[in-house]
Design an enzyme around this catalytic site. Structure first.
Site: not given
Ligand code: ATP
Ligand code: MG
Length: 561
Positions: A38, A264, A274
């Protein structure tokens, strides 16, 4: 069929096992994955796990991996994040070719699918307020209640949904909901909202749309439109999988990707989400998203991490189904290993004290040969200037040294690295401050290179620079950002109250070997006996070099616990 557990002798994680089987039994001929960030912030090391997994599977299977921006929330997303995400993925070493996609490219198609759902009597326009929707949803122990708008006729739903699209209603007054099951034990299936009104400009579609699709609705359909075979996401989406499948089944789409969840990455001594990273930036606890103490990819890069070290780290930790914590030491070891073999050695005195060699000719400078890497002759040698006045590390001299101190002190002889053996004569102390300001020694001219022809041994070797030729540099000693393993564990303390106050120590008076001024921003070296350092890519100036400590030579945290 027997499970495929390894490939070319390498054990496969559970996702790669599934993929190997799907290829072996002909379910798929080509594997298509995607990395779906995102664009509402900068990527971090957790995202690297997802990137390495999705792009890694593509590479191992001659497949395809799309980069897809999941940009359904116009209020939080910005174009600068799109650019930085592209830069970070490319830096990590992956190529999405001609396949950078945006969920917003599908807005028209998604709108069409919503109309299909309405026509199938599987979606309805609901006029409950957001609070009422929450109240009607029920809880984990109580079933929800049906909305009074649930059984509107199709024609009325179509008309209202079009009105929503055309801006006929204010935000928060109408939503489109999937008609599933208000008594489902899974809350995600209790008529989830799939469209809401938002009168916000979108970074790509501008003011074209006044309604925006929700994440769950958008994600499965975007995967489907891109013919994704395996949609890999983190464990918190496990409960969303029934909705993912319901939408595709109900619309009877020609392609139905398989969602698979993995654990994760959680890393000690840091925060990863984030939202938390944003709080560190906005609260000025760090200097921006690419502060070298951050686990954003831009921060790690600036700190001196290489793409290879991050890929190796992700490889080491593997992919599993259970949430676990990885110790920061594992990440630090990955860059240590990488730089140990690739970084040239240099000398830099972080906290200098002057040494005068009383018997060395005044005004003479000679050049001594030093190895760029003691184990790698192919990395060559360099010349370093040596003269009558030198700097050594303040901590390498003691007035009253204990027996085990093998460096310089009264009565001691030490070796100057790649130089001569020097013998202590006297030292001068500032009467007011008590600080040692100058140490006098004699050098043995027969020991050039560091060994004595008479075979006498010295116990210590210390690093040094020529006082006349050395260049002043700024050195930032970076350390872990938090003092506790999990800054989020103790709910009674805000995570920003557990910051390590010594996570950055700036040394303004360090003196470096002259050739260090010729580095380019981003170059890494080992300062002998000190650690690995890289030329800072933001603040470096050719006449004012700045170095960031990437990592110490050994793990110093193990001792502290
Ligand atoms: P955050 O929790 O940091 O806000 P998010 O999941 O909201 O991260 P996205 O931009 O939606 O961030 O994530 C893009 C991809 O990265 C998704 O498929 C998500 O599952 C993966 N991802 C995010 N954080 C992790 C993590 N700590 N370990 C593995 N994969 C991750
Ligand atoms: Mg997200």
């Amino acid at each position: 069929m027997e499970k495929i557990k390894e490939k070319e002798g390498k054990p496969l994680d559970f996702i790669r096992q599934i993929i190997a089987e799907d290829l072996a039994n002909g379910k798929h001929q080509k594997i298509i994955t995607r990395f779906p960030p995102e664009p509402n912030g900068f990527l971090h090391i957790g995202h690297a796990k997802s990137i390495c997994l999705n792009f890694g599977i593509k590479e191992e299977n001659s497949g395809i991996c799309n980069l897809r921006f999941d940009d359904t929330n116009p209020s939080k997303e910005e174009a600068i994040y799109v650019e930085s995400i592209k830069k970070d993925v490319a830096w990590l070493g992956f190529d999405w070719g001609d396949r950078p996609f945006f969920a917003s490219d599908y807005f028209s198609q998604l709108y069409g699918f919503a109309i299909d759902l309405i026509k199938k009597e599987k979606a309805y326009v609901c006029q409950l307020s957001p609070e009422q929707i929450r109240e009607y949803r029920g809880t984990l122990t109580e079933p929800g209640r049906e909305s009074p708008y649930r059984n509107r006729p199709v024609a009325e739903n179509l008309e209202l949904f079009e009105g929503m699209k055309n801006g006929a209603f204010p935000e928060g007054t109408h939503v489109l909901r999937a008609k599933i099951d208000m008594s489902s034990p899974n809350l995600n299936m209790r008529d989830p909202v799939i469209y809401r009104i938002l009168k916000t400009s979108h970074h790509r579609t501008g003011d074209t749309w006044q309604i925006y699709p929700m994440y769950d609705y958008t994600h499965c359909l975007s995967d489907m439109l891109e013919n994704i075979t395996h949609s890999l996401c983190t464990l918190e989406f496990e409960d969303h999988r029934p909705l993912y499948d319901w939408i595709l089944d109900t619309l009877e789409t020609p392609c139905h990707p398989r969602q698979i969840e993995f654990a994760r990455l959680n890393l000690t001594y840091t925060v990863m989400s984030k939202r938390k990273i944003m709080q560190l930036v906005e609260g000025n606890h760090v200097d921006g998203w690419n502060d070298p103490r951050m686990v954003t990819l831009s921060g790690l890069r600036r700190r001196g991490y290489t793409a290879a070290s991050i890929q190796n780290f992700i490889d080491t930790i593997g992919v599993g189904k259970r949430d676990s914590w990885i110790d920061m030491t594992v990440l630090e070891n990955s860059i240590r290993d990488d730089l140990n073999s690739s970084a040239e050695r240099r000398m830099c005195v972080l906290d200098p004290v002057k040494v005068v060699l009383d018997n060395y000719p005044k005004g003479q400078i000679e050049e001594l040969e030093a190895k760029n890497h003691p184990q790698k002759p192919d990395m060559g040698n360099r010349l370093i200037p040596f003269g009558r006045e030198l700097y050594i590390e303040r901590s390498d001299f003691m007035e009253n040294p204990p027996r085990k101190f093998h460096r310089l002190g009264p009565g001691r002889e030490v070796r100057l690295r790649y130089g001569y053996l020097v013998q202590y004569v006297s030292h001068i102390t500032d009467k007011d401050t008590g600080e040692i300001v100058e140490i006098h020694c004699t050098y043995d001219p027969d020991t050039r290179g560091g060994s004595a022809p008479d075979g006498r041994k010295v116990k210590g070797t210390i690093h040094w620079v020529s006082a006349e030729k050395a260049v002043p540099v700024t050195v930032r000693l970076y350390d872990r950002l938090f003092i506790v393993e999990n800054p989020e564990a103790d709910k009674s303390v805000h995570f920003t109250d557990q910051l390590n106050s010594e996570s950055r120590i700036t040394l303004d008076g360090a003196m470096a070997e002259p050739c260090l001024a010729d580095l380019q921003p981003g170059n890494s070296v080992q300062f002998e006996r000190q650690g690995y350092f890289c030329a800072d890519s933001n603040d470096w100036q050719d006449d004012a070099p700045v170095f960031n400590r990437t990592v110490t030579l050994r793990d110093s945290w193990a001792k502290r616990k």
